[in-house]
Design a protein around this motif. Structure first.
Motif, PDB file in Angstrom:
ATOM      1  N   ASP A 136      -3.301   0.335  -3.592  1.00 58.94           N
ATOM      2  CA  ASP A 136      -3.248  -0.901  -3.216  1.00 58.94           C
ATOM      3  C   ASP A 136      -2.820  -1.945  -4.194  1.00 58.94           C
ATOM      4  O   ASP A 136      -3.536  -1.872  -5.224  1.00 58.94           O
ATOM      5  CB  ASP A 136      -4.495  -1.505  -2.631  1.00 58.94           C
ATOM      6  CG  ASP A 136      -5.005  -0.558  -1.504  1.00 58.94           C
ATOM      7  OD1 ASP A 136      -4.305  -0.087  -0.660  1.00 58.94           O
ATOM      8  OD2 ASP A 136      -6.190  -0.176  -1.428  1.00 58.94           O
ATOM      9  N   SER A 145      -4.001   6.714  -2.784  1.00 59.42           N
ATOM     10  CA  SER A 145      -3.559   5.629  -2.137  1.00 59.42           C
ATOM     11  C   SER A 145      -3.595   4.515  -3.282  1.00 59.42           C
ATOM     12  O   SER A 145      -4.215   4.731  -4.458  1.00 59.42           O
ATOM     13  CB  SER A 145      -4.486   5.052  -1.009  1.00 59.42           C
ATOM     14  OG  SER A 145      -5.788   4.822  -1.446  1.00 59.42           O
ATOM     15  N   THR A 189       0.811  -1.171  -0.048  1.00 57.02           N
ATOM     16  CA  THR A 189       0.037   0.163  -0.074  1.00 57.02           C
ATOM     17  C   THR A 189       0.875   1.261  -0.082  1.00 57.02           C
ATOM     18  O   THR A 189       1.712   1.497   0.997  1.00 57.02           O
ATOM     19  CB  THR A 189      -0.845   0.065   1.269  1.00 57.02           C
ATOM     20  OG1 THR A 189      -1.945  -1.101   1.244  1.00 57.02           O
ATOM     21  CG2 THR A 189      -1.701   1.209   1.196  1.00 57.02           C
TER      22      THR A 189
END
Length: 350
Positions: A176, A174, A157
C-alpha cells in the motif's frame, strides 16, 4: 514534363524540412504528454527518450524512474488514445533495481490497466516472467510473478505473488503506497516459504512500514530441517546428527540490519543419533568425562534446541536430549543439557 518534375522536386525540398520539423515537434509534445500521463497514473517522475512510434504502441529508451533504470519500455498506446489520455498497458523488456549489494532484475514485465469513466481509479493485472536476485548470501532461482495493480486517488496498491518453477519458493504480498503521504507506505508479507537444509522455512504474516524507523518482529518457522547441517554449522563441523527438526524462532530486525533472537525452540521430528567432539564439552572431572563418552554415539529419542544469548551480542545453543549410548553405562537412559558456547550468529544471519 520537365517543368512538372522540377516543380515536384522543389516542392519536396520545401516540404521535407517542414515534415521533419513537424515530426520532431510531435515527438517533443508526445514525450511531454506521456510523462504527464505516467505521473498521473502514479508512477511519479519518469524520464526517457521517445523511440519508435507505431499505430499500436510506442517504444521508450533510457527510461529512469526515481533513480532506477529500465533498459527499454514499450507502451500500448494508439494515436487516438494518446489524445484521450487513455493508458492501456505497459511492457518492459528488462528492469534493474539495486538496493545496497542486492540487485533485482525484472525480465518481461507487463502491466495492463484500465481507468474508470472518471479516470479516478486505475486497475489491472501485472506480471513478471522472471525476477532474478543477485547479491544474496544464498542462491534463489528465478521467480515468476503476477497480481493486480490498483490506483484510486493518491493510493496505489500492488498485490500478488512470486513463485519459482518448482513451487519451492513462494511469496504472497501486498504493498500500500499512498502517494500523498509516502510515510504511510506498508509492505505486508502474507506468506513466505523457501527450502533450507533439506526442509522448509516460512513466516507468519508480517507488516513492514517501508519508511518506518522501528524494528520489525517476525516469527520464522522451520519444518523438517536437516539436523546434521545445523549441528555442523553451529560447531564448526565438530558435531554430527541424523534426523530432522521443526519449530519456531521469533526474530526482531532493526533498520540497520542487526537483529536479536527471542525465546524459541525447535525439536526433533523423531529418533536419531548425535555425535559431539569431546572438546565441545569443557571441564575436567569424572562426570564431564562420562558425558563426553556418552555423546560420542548418543541415540536420542527426545531432542530440542533453544537459542540463548551470550556476552558481546553472541548466541549459543542449549541442547536438551534424552536417550542412551549402547556402549556406556550399560546403555541406560540419560537426560542431558548440553551448552554449546560457540557463536551461531553467522548461521542465523544466513
Amino acid at each position: 514534363m520537365r517543368r512538372h518534375r522540377g516543380a515536384g522536386l522543389v516542392l519536396l525540398a520545401v516540404l521535407l524540412p517542414l515534415v521533419i520539423i513537424a515530426h520532431l515537434s510531435y515527438k517533443s509534445w508526445l514525450e511531454t504528454k506521456l510523462k504527464s500521463q505516467m505521473a498521473e497514473a502514479g508512477l511519479g517522475e519518469v524520464d526517457f527518450h521517445l523511440g519508435s512510434i507505431g499505430l499500436h504502441g510506442i517504444t521508450l529508451n533510457d527510461v529512469t524512474l526515481k533513480g532506477q533504470t529500465l533498459e527499454s519500455l514499450s507502451l500500448g498506446y494508439s494515436p487516438l488514445e494518446i489524445m484521450q489520455g487513455n493508458f492501456r498497458n505497459l511492457n518492459a523488456s528488462q528492469m534493474a533495481l539495486k538496493q545496497g549489494a542486492v540487485t533485482v532484475k525484472l525480465n518481461a514485465v507487463t502491466l495492463a490497466v484500465s481507468p474508470d469513466a472518471d479516470k479516478k481509479k486505475w486497475q489491472g493485472p501485472w506480471a513478471v516472467k522472471a525476477l532474478e536476485l543477485d547479491g544474496l548470501p544464498v542462491a534463489v532461482p528465478p521467480l515468476e510473478g503476477s497480481g493486480t495493480l490498483t490506483r484510486e486517488g493518491d493510493d496505489i496498491t500492488l498485490e500478488g505473488q512470486l513463485v519459482s518453477a518448482d513451487k519451492q519458493y513462494l511469496a504472497q504480498f501486498s504493498l500500500d503506497y499512498p502517494a500523498s503521504d509516502t510515510s504511510k507506505a506498508v509492505l505486508v508479507v502474507k506468506a513466505l516459504k523457501l527450502p533450507w537444509n533439506g526442509g522448509v522455512l516460512s513466516l507468519d504474516k508480517v507488516s513492514v512500514p517501508i519508511y518506518g524507523k522501528g524494528a520489525v518482529r517476525l516469527v520464522i518457522h522451520a519444518r523438517k530441517v536437516a539436523l546434521d547441517t545445523l549441528m555442523a554449522s553451529a560447531t564448526g563441523d565438530k558435531a554430527s546428527a541424523t534426523g530432522t527438526i521443526s519449530g519456531s524462532v521469533p526474530v526482531v530486525i532493526a533498520r540497520d540490519g542487526s537483529f536479536t533472537v527471542e525465546a524459541g525452540q525447535v525439536v526433533a521430528d523423531g529418533d536419531g543419533k548425535l555425535t559431539l567432539s569431546p572438546d565441545l564439552i569443557p571441564g575436567d572431572n569424572n562426570e564431564v568425562t562420562v558425558v563426553r563418552e556418552i555423546l560420542k554415539d548418543f541415540h536420542y529419542n527426545d531432542f530440542s534446541i533453544a537459542v540463548e544469548h551470550g556476552d558481546n551480542k553472541t548466541l549459543g545453543l542449549l541442547l536438551a536430549v534424552k536417550g542412551n549410548n549402547p556402549d556406556v553405562m550399560d546403555g541406560r537412559q540419560v537426560n542431558l543439557n548440553v551448552h554449546l558456547a560457540g557463536d551461531v550468529l553467522g548461521l542465523l544471519t544466513q
